[in-house]
Scaffold this active site. Sequence first.
Site, PDB file in Angstrom:
ATOM      1  N   HIS A   1      13.953  -5.778  40.701  1.00 44.04           N
ATOM      2  CA  HIS A   1      12.748  -5.038  41.536  1.00 44.04           C
ATOM      3  C   HIS A   1      11.798  -3.368  41.070  1.00 44.04           C
ATOM      4  O   HIS A   1      11.739  -3.471  41.204  1.00 44.04           O
ATOM      5  CB  HIS A   1      14.117  -4.342  42.043  1.00 44.04           C
ATOM      6  CG  HIS A   1      15.230  -5.020  42.949  1.00 44.04           C
ATOM      7  ND1 HIS A   1      14.508  -6.284  43.273  1.00 44.04           N
ATOM      8  CD2 HIS A   1      16.591  -5.024  43.134  1.00 44.04           C
ATOM      9  CE1 HIS A   1      15.982  -7.388  43.985  1.00 44.04           C
ATOM     10  NE2 HIS A   1      17.577  -6.269  43.695  1.00 44.04           N
TER      11      HIS A   1
ATOM     12  N   LYS B   1       2.914  16.036  46.912  1.00 42.30           N
ATOM     13  CA  LYS B   1       2.957  17.635  46.262  1.00 42.30           C
ATOM     14  C   LYS B   1       1.915  18.374  45.700  1.00 42.30           C
ATOM     15  O   LYS B   1       1.198  18.338  45.492  1.00 42.30           O
ATOM     16  CB  LYS B   1       4.819  17.386  45.799  1.00 42.30           C
ATOM     17  CG  LYS B   1       5.693  16.956  47.084  1.00 42.30           C
ATOM     18  CD  LYS B   1       7.190  16.403  45.610  1.00 42.30           C
ATOM     19  CE  LYS B   1       7.852  17.746  45.213  1.00 42.30           C
ATOM     20  NZ  LYS B   1       8.839  16.709  44.449  1.00 42.30           N
TER      21      LYS B   1
ATOM     22  N   HIS C   1      13.808  -8.901  46.944  1.00 41.08           N
ATOM     23  CA  HIS C   1      13.620  -8.380  48.440  1.00 41.08           C
ATOM     24  C   HIS C   1      12.831  -7.533  48.293  1.00 41.08           C
ATOM     25  O   HIS C   1      12.524  -7.107  49.119  1.00 41.08           O
ATOM     26  CB  HIS C   1      14.677  -8.792  49.056  1.00 41.08           C
ATOM     27  CG  HIS C   1      15.771  -7.868  49.027  1.00 41.08           C
ATOM     28  ND1 HIS C   1      16.389  -7.865  47.414  1.00 41.08           N
ATOM     29  CD2 HIS C   1      16.339  -6.625  49.490  1.00 41.08           C
ATOM     30  CE1 HIS C   1      17.233  -6.780  47.458  1.00 41.08           C
ATOM     31  NE2 HIS C   1      17.193  -5.930  48.615  1.00 41.08           N
TER      32      HIS C   1
HETATM   33  N1  LIG Z   1       7.276  12.992  54.320  1.00 36.15           N
HETATM   34  C1  LIG Z   1       8.518  13.527  54.428  1.00 36.15           C
HETATM   35  O1  LIG Z   1      10.306  12.481  54.930  1.00 36.15           O
HETATM   36  C2  LIG Z   1       9.609  14.463  53.447  1.00 36.15           C
HETATM   37  C3  LIG Z   1      10.529  14.497  52.642  1.00 36.15           C
HETATM   38  N2  LIG Z   1      11.150  15.294  51.903  1.00 36.15           N
HETATM   39  C4  LIG Z   1      11.761  15.961  51.537  1.00 36.15           C
HETATM   40  O2  LIG Z   1      12.650  16.964  50.974  1.00 36.15           O
HETATM   41  C5  LIG Z   1      13.600  16.754  50.222  1.00 36.15           C
HETATM   42  C6  LIG Z   1      13.130  17.241  48.499  1.00 36.15           C
HETATM   43  O3  LIG Z   1      11.679  16.387  48.079  1.00 36.15           O
HETATM   44  P1  LIG Z   1      11.518  16.068  46.729  1.00 36.15           P
HETATM   45  O4  LIG Z   1      10.343  15.694  46.163  1.00 36.15           O
HETATM   46  O5  LIG Z   1      12.893  15.703  46.316  1.00 36.15           O
HETATM   47  O6  LIG Z   1      11.278  16.910  46.068  1.00 36.15           O
HETATM   48  P2  LIG Z   1      12.319  18.103  44.982  1.00 36.15           P
HETATM   49  O7  LIG Z   1      11.211  18.318  43.949  1.00 36.15           O
HETATM   50  O8  LIG Z   1      13.349  19.282  45.105  1.00 36.15           O
HETATM   51  O9  LIG Z   1      13.279  17.113  44.201  1.00 36.15           O
HETATM   52  C7  LIG Z   1      13.887  16.536  44.930  1.00 36.15           C
HETATM   53  C8  LIG Z   1      15.331  15.287  43.768  1.00 36.15           C
HETATM   54  O10 LIG Z   1      15.008  16.029  42.373  1.00 36.15           O
HETATM   55  C9  LIG Z   1      16.026  15.760  41.467  1.00 36.15           C
HETATM   56  N3  LIG Z   1      16.476  16.470  41.055  1.00 36.15           N
HETATM   57  C10 LIG Z   1      18.027  17.437  41.273  1.00 36.15           C
HETATM   58  N4  LIG Z   1      17.827  18.274  39.679  1.00 36.15           N
HETATM   59  C11 LIG Z   1      16.860  17.573  39.308  1.00 36.15           C
HETATM   60  C12 LIG Z   1      17.306  17.955  38.218  1.00 36.15           C
HETATM   61  N5  LIG Z   1      17.368  19.127  37.487  1.00 36.15           N
HETATM   62  N6  LIG Z   1      16.045  17.642  36.969  1.00 36.15           N
HETATM   63  C13 LIG Z   1      15.098  16.136  36.850  1.00 36.15           C
HETATM   64  N7  LIG Z   1      15.632  15.542  39.297  1.00 36.15           N
HETATM   65  C14 LIG Z   1      16.252  16.474  39.541  1.00 36.15           C
HETATM   66  C15 LIG Z   1      16.594  14.954  42.876  1.00 36.15           C
HETATM   67  O11 LIG Z   1      17.111  13.777  42.667  1.00 36.15           O
HETATM   68  P3  LIG Z   1      17.794  12.941  42.154  1.00 36.15           P
HETATM   69  O12 LIG Z   1      19.309  12.589  41.775  1.00 36.15           O
HETATM   70  O13 LIG Z   1      17.388  11.236  42.490  1.00 36.15           O
HETATM   71  O14 LIG Z   1      17.123  12.689  40.733  1.00 36.15           O
HETATM   72  C16 LIG Z   1      16.984  15.950  43.737  1.00 36.15           C
HETATM   73  O15 LIG Z   1      16.770  14.996  45.124  1.00 36.15           O
HETATM   74  C17 LIG Z   1      13.585  15.439  49.517  1.00 36.15           C
HETATM   75  O16 LIG Z   1      14.721  15.366  49.969  1.00 36.15           O
HETATM   76  C18 LIG Z   1      11.977  14.895  50.234  1.00 36.15           C
HETATM   77  O17 LIG Z   1      12.916  13.483  50.549  1.00 36.15           O
HETATM   78  C19 LIG Z   1       9.754  15.660  51.457  1.00 36.15           C
HETATM   79  C20 LIG Z   1       8.462  16.199  51.851  1.00 36.15           C
HETATM   80  C21 LIG Z   1       8.046  14.706  52.992  1.00 36.15           C
HETATM   81  O1  LIG Z   2      19.422  -6.768  44.895  1.00 37.72           O
HETATM   82  C1  LIG Z   2      20.081  -5.989  45.164  1.00 37.72           C
HETATM   83  O2  LIG Z   2      19.841  -4.813  46.025  1.00 37.72           O
HETATM   84  C2  LIG Z   2      20.635  -4.608  46.405  1.00 37.72           C
HETATM   85  C3  LIG Z   2      20.261  -3.396  46.658  1.00 37.72           C
HETATM   86  O3  LIG Z   2      19.365  -4.468  48.571  1.00 37.72           O
HETATM   87  P1  LIG Z   2      18.451  -2.926  49.379  1.00 37.72           P
HETATM   88  O4  LIG Z   2      17.246  -3.987  49.600  1.00 37.72           O
HETATM   89  O5  LIG Z   2      20.314  -2.679  50.295  1.00 37.72           O
HETATM   90  O6  LIG Z   2      17.720  -1.795  48.485  1.00 37.72           O
HETATM   91  C4  LIG Z   2      22.101  -3.921  45.852  1.00 37.72           C
HETATM   92  O7  LIG Z   2      23.167  -3.052  46.627  1.00 37.72           O
HETATM   93  C5  LIG Z   2      22.556  -4.948  45.358  1.00 37.72           C
HETATM   94  O8  LIG Z   2      24.199  -4.890  44.133  1.00 37.72           O
HETATM   95  C6  LIG Z   2      21.062  -5.800  44.482  1.00 37.72           C
HETATM   96  O9  LIG Z   2      22.318  -6.418  43.389  1.00 37.72           O
END
Ligand SMILES: NC(=O)C1=CN([C@@H]2O[C@H](COP(=O)(O)OP(=O)(O)OC[C@H]3O[C@@H](n4cnc5c(N)ncnc54)[C@H](OP(=O)(O)O)[C@@H]3O)[C@@H](O)[C@H]2O)C=CC1
Ligand SMILES: O=C1O[C@H](COP(=O)(O)O)[C@@H](O)[C@H](O)[C@H]1O
Length: 494
Positions: A242, A382, A180
Amino acid sequence: MENKADFDYPHTFILLGASGDLAKKKIYPTIWYLYRDNVLPKNTKFVGYARTSQTVSEVRDKCKKYIKVRPGEEDKYEEFWAANDYLAGAYDKRIDFEKLNQLICKNEKGIVANRIFYLAVPPTVFEDVTVNIKNSCIAIKGYTRVIIEKPFGRDDVSSDKLSNHLANLFKEEQIYRIDHYLGKEMVQNLMTIRFANQIFCPSWNRSNIASVLISFKEPFGTEGRGGYFDDFGMIRDVMQNHLLQILSLIAMEKPVSLHPNDIRDEKVKVLRHIPAIEMKDILVGQYVGNPNGNGEEKLGYLDDPTVPKGSVTPTYALAALWINNARWEGVPFILRCGKALNERKAEVRIQYKDVPGDIFGGNTKRNELVIRVQPGEALYLKMMSKSPGMKFDLVETELDLTYSMRYREADVPDAYERLILDVFTGTQMHFVRSDELKEAWRIFTPILQQLEENHVQPHPYVFGSRGPAAADGKLAEYNFKYSGSYKWQKPSIC
Ligand SMILES: NC(=O)C1=CN([C@@H]2O[C@H](COP(=O)(O)OP(=O)(O)OC[C@H]3O[C@@H](n4cnc5c(N)ncnc54)[C@H](OP(=O)(O)O)[C@@H]3O)[C@@H](O)[C@H]2O)C=CC1
Ligand SMILES: O=C1O[C@H](COP(=O)(O)O)[C@@H](O)[C@H](O)[C@H]1O
């Protein structure tokens, strides 16, 4: 692909496993939305089939919680249920499938009539059901298409067995293997982003890209379904299907055309360049309860009474895959997925290399192209810019395409809606071909066996955290740099 005239023939959509969870939560709602929006052939009937003895009205009641009916749609909704039938029968009895055939025939006026079978049934009855469809329910004139849901086996051997079984009954053009994620808006956008933008085409390679990170996060655990999950684990549940599908769309070469087989040929080709995952390139985790959390968060995976004691099944996994071709050699493709984490998120991060020949005193940060699949579809790049004003400082900023802002009126359909409609129109572009599946299992089976045979202990992580502490170290090892300095300012009209 089906032409317009074919849509005039009678169609029957048969849902096997109509009493189950998937049926009530996903499939009935989806076929209602398609029916409501008048995108299905006019003369389409729906037949539910399962062992449970129940009436259409009982099916309707069970689906109620999951189906949205907007004001003004009530008459259409009645019409939808009037187009439904239900039959109780066994999955392994030919005679019951003959009765099913008679029921389907009742709706089929005219010479040509098409049938779509959706198998929302457990893998244990897959073989019986498909044999019975073949023996008793094939359309005489018109097409028969079969939609199947994962798991497509649990390793290379069982998957091959299933593929061979299906190949003995149906042609590949009749089989629609659902992943999906291939129906999600931003996953479908990957080819457009890559191949319709000259700006990305020339830089999409090992000379410019440092690493690719593909993540899936869910904020809930197995919710009492650990018994089922335990037999599969996170790698089979999400990563092998996926995330690998996303990887192949990111990494494949440009297909000859948009024809489904041209696209799938390229996906298979890139998968063939990926060696089986090695133990050094994987990290697995399992969640433990959070004593400070609420409700379910207090419970770890092993606290689920349906999970076997001492299970080492991963609920989190991070793996690096290597593509040994001219475009990607040396670039880690990091796949990361987990349950009971701090947020719901599915995204791709293409991280570009550091700018060579620095003239900014080491202050530049890597460009990152982020494709956010969910929640809230977005594509943002970015980048570095001069801070506005008199100073000559650098700032981290972004080019931002947030769907909710740019396409306010757009109605992004659910993945299942697109995919089921594709089956009606005969479009296999977003379905998994048997050779793709074979490659996927070749890449994952050895590591799954090693993890299981060696009883590898998963790293514990707390429910609601970002995952095992060691995972960030792994990211750094695979040339993914997290600066921690990027700050996004949500536009006020967002
Ligand atoms: N168009 C939009 O809607 C936009 C939204 N944003 C939002 O702004 C926020 C920040 O942007 P983003 O691109 O995530 O930028 P960042 O570079 O700040 O990345 C943040 C992400 O990095 C991961 N991270 C945190 N700590 C660590 C670490 N120590 N080592 C490696 N990875 C780490 C986390 O994700 P994880 O836990 O998955 O590792 C975290 O969510 C997000 O919420 C984003 O959705 C930004 C730009 C546009
Ligand atoms: O195939 C699966 O996907 C779902 C997550 O799907 P999403 O569309 O909600 O992101 C996951 O919860 C499930 O464990 C897995 O079998």
